[in-house]
Design a protein around this motif. Structure first.
Motif, PDB file in Angstrom:
ATOM      1  N   GLU A  20       0.816  -1.220   0.000  1.00  0.00           N
ATOM      2  CA  GLU A  20       0.000   0.000   0.000  1.00  0.00           C
ATOM      3  C   GLU A  20       0.847   1.267   0.000  1.00  0.00           C
ATOM      4  O   GLU A  20       0.354   2.346  -0.318  1.00  0.00           O
ATOM      5  CB  GLU A  20      -0.930   0.003   1.224  1.00  0.00           C
ATOM      6  N   ARG A  21       2.137   1.138   0.353  1.00  0.00           N
ATOM      7  CA  ARG A  21       2.974   2.323   0.545  1.00  0.00           C
ATOM      8  C   ARG A  21       4.116   2.458  -0.462  1.00  0.00           C
ATOM      9  O   ARG A  21       4.913   3.391  -0.373  1.00  0.00           O
ATOM     10  CB  ARG A  21       3.539   2.321   1.978  1.00  0.00           C
ATOM     11  N   VAL A  22       4.192   1.526  -1.436  1.00  0.00           N
ATOM     12  CA  VAL A  22       5.303   1.567  -2.385  1.00  0.00           C
ATOM     13  C   VAL A  22       4.772   1.529  -3.821  1.00  0.00           C
ATOM     14  O   VAL A  22       3.603   1.233  -4.061  1.00  0.00           O
ATOM     15  CB  VAL A  22       6.291   0.402  -2.154  1.00  0.00           C
ATOM     16  N   ASN A  23       5.666   1.799  -4.766  1.00  0.00           N
ATOM     17  CA  ASN A  23       5.297   1.829  -6.183  1.00  0.00           C
ATOM     18  C   ASN A  23       5.717   0.569  -6.938  1.00  0.00           C
ATOM     19  O   ASN A  23       5.009   0.116  -7.833  1.00  0.00           O
ATOM     20  CB  ASN A  23       5.942   3.054  -6.856  1.00  0.00           C
ATOM     21  N   THR A  24       6.884   0.018  -6.613  1.00  0.00           N
ATOM     22  CA  THR A  24       7.412  -1.125  -7.363  1.00  0.00           C
ATOM     23  C   THR A  24       6.604  -2.385  -7.063  1.00  0.00           C
ATOM     24  O   THR A  24       6.297  -2.668  -5.908  1.00  0.00           O
ATOM     25  CB  THR A  24       8.887  -1.357  -6.996  1.00  0.00           C
ATOM     26  N   PRO A  25       6.271  -3.185  -8.096  1.00  0.00           N
ATOM     27  CA  PRO A  25       5.536  -4.441  -7.870  1.00  0.00           C
ATOM     28  C   PRO A  25       6.288  -5.392  -6.949  1.00  0.00           C
ATOM     29  O   PRO A  25       7.527  -5.370  -6.872  1.00  0.00           O
ATOM     30  CB  PRO A  25       5.402  -5.022  -9.278  1.00  0.00           C
ATOM     31  N   ILE A  26       5.519  -6.249  -6.266  1.00  0.00           N
ATOM     32  CA  ILE A  26       6.076  -7.240  -5.345  1.00  0.00           C
ATOM     33  C   ILE A  26       5.841  -8.635  -5.912  1.00  0.00           C
ATOM     34  O   ILE A  26       4.739  -8.968  -6.363  1.00  0.00           O
ATOM     35  CB  ILE A  26       5.419  -7.127  -3.956  1.00  0.00           C
ATOM     36  N   ALA A  27       6.887  -9.450  -5.887  1.00  0.00           N
ATOM     37  CA  ALA A  27       6.783 -10.860  -6.265  1.00  0.00           C
ATOM     38  C   ALA A  27       7.014 -11.709  -5.018  1.00  0.00           C
ATOM     39  O   ALA A  27       7.863 -11.385  -4.192  1.00  0.00           O
ATOM     40  CB  ALA A  27       7.816 -11.215  -7.333  1.00  0.00           C
ATOM     41  N   LEU A  28       6.241 -12.777  -4.891  1.00  0.00           N
ATOM     42  CA  LEU A  28       6.434 -13.677  -3.751  1.00  0.00           C
ATOM     43  C   LEU A  28       5.806 -15.029  -4.052  1.00  0.00           C
ATOM     44  O   LEU A  28       5.082 -15.197  -5.027  1.00  0.00           O
ATOM     45  CB  LEU A  28       5.833 -13.080  -2.473  1.00  0.00           C
ATOM     46  N   GLY A  29       6.122 -16.007  -3.209  1.00  0.00           N
ATOM     47  CA  GLY A  29       5.478 -17.308  -3.348  1.00  0.00           C
ATOM     48  C   GLY A  29       6.371 -18.521  -3.260  1.00  0.00           C
ATOM     49  O   GLY A  29       5.882 -19.619  -3.042  1.00  0.00           O
ATOM     50  N   GLU A  30       7.690 -18.354  -3.387  1.00  0.00           N
ATOM     51  CA  GLU A  30       8.529 -19.553  -3.365  1.00  0.00           C
ATOM     52  C   GLU A  30       8.529 -20.220  -1.991  1.00  0.00           C
ATOM     53  O   GLU A  30       8.811 -21.408  -1.885  1.00  0.00           O
ATOM     54  CB  GLU A  30       9.957 -19.243  -3.807  1.00  0.00           C
ATOM     55  N   ASN A  31       8.199 -19.449  -0.944  1.00  0.00           N
ATOM     56  CA  ASN A  31       8.097 -20.001   0.399  1.00  0.00           C
ATOM     57  C   ASN A  31       6.688 -19.863   0.961  1.00  0.00           C
ATOM     58  O   ASN A  31       6.485 -19.752   2.161  1.00  0.00           O
ATOM     59  CB  ASN A  31       9.103 -19.311   1.317  1.00  0.00           C
ATOM     60  N   THR A  32       5.713 -19.895   0.067  1.00  0.00           N
ATOM     61  CA  THR A  32       4.300 -19.901   0.428  1.00  0.00           C
ATOM     62  C   THR A  32       3.741 -21.225  -0.090  1.00  0.00           C
ATOM     63  O   THR A  32       4.086 -21.647  -1.191  1.00  0.00           O
ATOM     64  CB  THR A  32       3.573 -18.703  -0.208  1.00  0.00           C
ATOM     65  N   TYR A  33       2.882 -21.894   0.692  1.00  0.00           N
ATOM     66  CA  TYR A  33       2.668 -23.316   0.441  1.00  0.00           C
ATOM     67  C   TYR A  33       1.252 -23.748   0.070  1.00  0.00           C
ATOM     68  O   TYR A  33       1.076 -24.821  -0.497  1.00  0.00           O
ATOM     69  CB  TYR A  33       3.098 -24.117   1.684  1.00  0.00           C
TER      70      TYR A  33
END
Length: 365
Positions: free
Chosen positions: A239-252
């Motif tokens: 909510e506070r930044v501009n650059t996209p976020i990638a995640l998921g390699e440690n989400t199950y």
């Protein structure tokens, strides 16, 4: 007529694969080997499907032991991957809904799908339904320890090989050094999209500062800025930044991913086939991501991940890590699936990946 078999036997091979080019490291990891659990599921028709899960150097024996607990409950059942997945997930859920449990399911599930496709004498990707004949790739490096000159040479090579973008590690003790390195990469390889991976190494205040420092670089994404289980923190950050976020390699699990999707904290979805319950778990997550118009950019088990993207509408590209493909690690036999920055899925019955059994057996534990 090709018939769907029942499960006759399951053999597990845990193996500890050394890293040919030495240890991997980033902000929070020091990895000296990859532990892989390989499952061979033999059907009543005599055919065998092969699946796999992995860890970064530890707990492979724990995953194999949990698979041993599952095996007696599935012997004699028809090879119906989604039905078997849900049966086994319910069976083991009480010892944990995610992590070791989904790792264990991955090895069996991938083997089920491989056996089912072989039994029907079709490619797994034709069975699932291909939406494209080839999949774009991006270059990635475990390169925080390399000089900036060495990283620039990596990125130049990836561009020359036709990869769609580059991803490099960040997380130097001084954020200004990260900024300097990224600036030099962009100056040396102008116009080539650049993503970075922070490997869960920042606190929320540190992440906010880093995103601000990187703003002018117009990065494709910043990956895992916070600890992977900090779902609320990712929401606040996004909510506070501009650059996209990638995640998921440690989400199950599907539920964990869906929390990120619903709160808008994830822009690129990096689920790992070997950690989310195999192909069945991955397809569930990809469908949920598609409902939120989010692209899949999978992590690890690169050869199978890239092939599976041929069957998924919502993708960006598949990661190809220098020294981190399972072919480079010696787990799979070499193939010629990469050409001009694209991966073409195998056409043989099943998933089409051949285990290098001589090498794997030499390192089993």
């Amino acid at each position: 007529m090709n018939e769907i078999p029942t499960i006759e036997s399951i053999k597990l091979t845990p193996t500890r694969v050394p890293l040919p080019e030495g240890p991997w490291g980033d902000q929070i990891h020091h990895v000296e080997n990859i532990e892989v659990v390989i499952a061979e599921v033999t059907g009543s028709n005599g055919l065998t499907g092969v699946g796999f899960s992995h860890t970064s150097g530890w707990c492979g024996a724990t995953i194999a032991q949990l698979d041993e607990e599952i095996i007696p409950d599935v012997i004699g059942l028809k090879v119906s991957p989604q039905g078997l997945w849900r049966r086994s997930y319910k069976y083991i859920h009480d010892v944990g809904g995610a992590g070791v449990t989904t790792h264990a399911l991955s090895a069996l599930d991938i083997a089920y799908w491989d056996l089912l496709a072989k039994s029907l004498d079709v490619s797994l990707y034709d069975l699932l339904g291909k939406v494209r004949d080839r999949v774009p790739l991006y270059g990635s490096g475990i390169n925080l320890n390399l000089t900036i000159e060495e990283v620039i040479e990596q990125v130049k090579r990836w561009k020359a090989e036709g990869y769609i973008c580059a991803k490099v590690k960040v997380g130097k003790p001084d954020i200004e050094e990260d900024v300097e390195r990224l600036t030099k990469i962009q100056e040396a390889v102008p116009g080539f999209p650049l993503a970075v991976d922070a490997n869960q190494g920042w606190t929320l205040p540190a992440a906010l500062r880093a995103f601000k420092k990187f703003d002018h670089l117009d990065l494709l994404w910043i990956e895992e800025p916070l600890p992977s289980d900090d779902i609320v923190g990712h929401k606040v950050l996004r909510e506070r930044v501009n650059t996209p976020i990638a995640l998921g390699e440690n989400t199950y699990t599907l539920n964990q991913f869906n929390q990120h999707f619903e709160q808008g904290s994830c822009d690129y979805v990096q689920a790992d086939l070997g950690r989310v319950g195999g192909i069945t778990g991955y397809l569930d997550i990809a469908a949920a991501a598609r409902a939120h118009n989010l692209p899949m950019t999978p992590h690890f088990v690169m050869e199978l991940s890239a092939s599976l993207l041929s069957c998924i509408p919502n993708i960006y590209a598949s990661e190809m890590t220098d020294g981190g493909t399972w072919t480079a690690l010696g787990i799979f036999k070499p193939s010629d699936n990469i050409k001009n920055g694209y991966w073409t899925p195998p056409t043989a019955p099943g998933h089409g990946l051949e285990v290098n059994w001589d090498y794997v057996n030499a390192h089993k534990f």
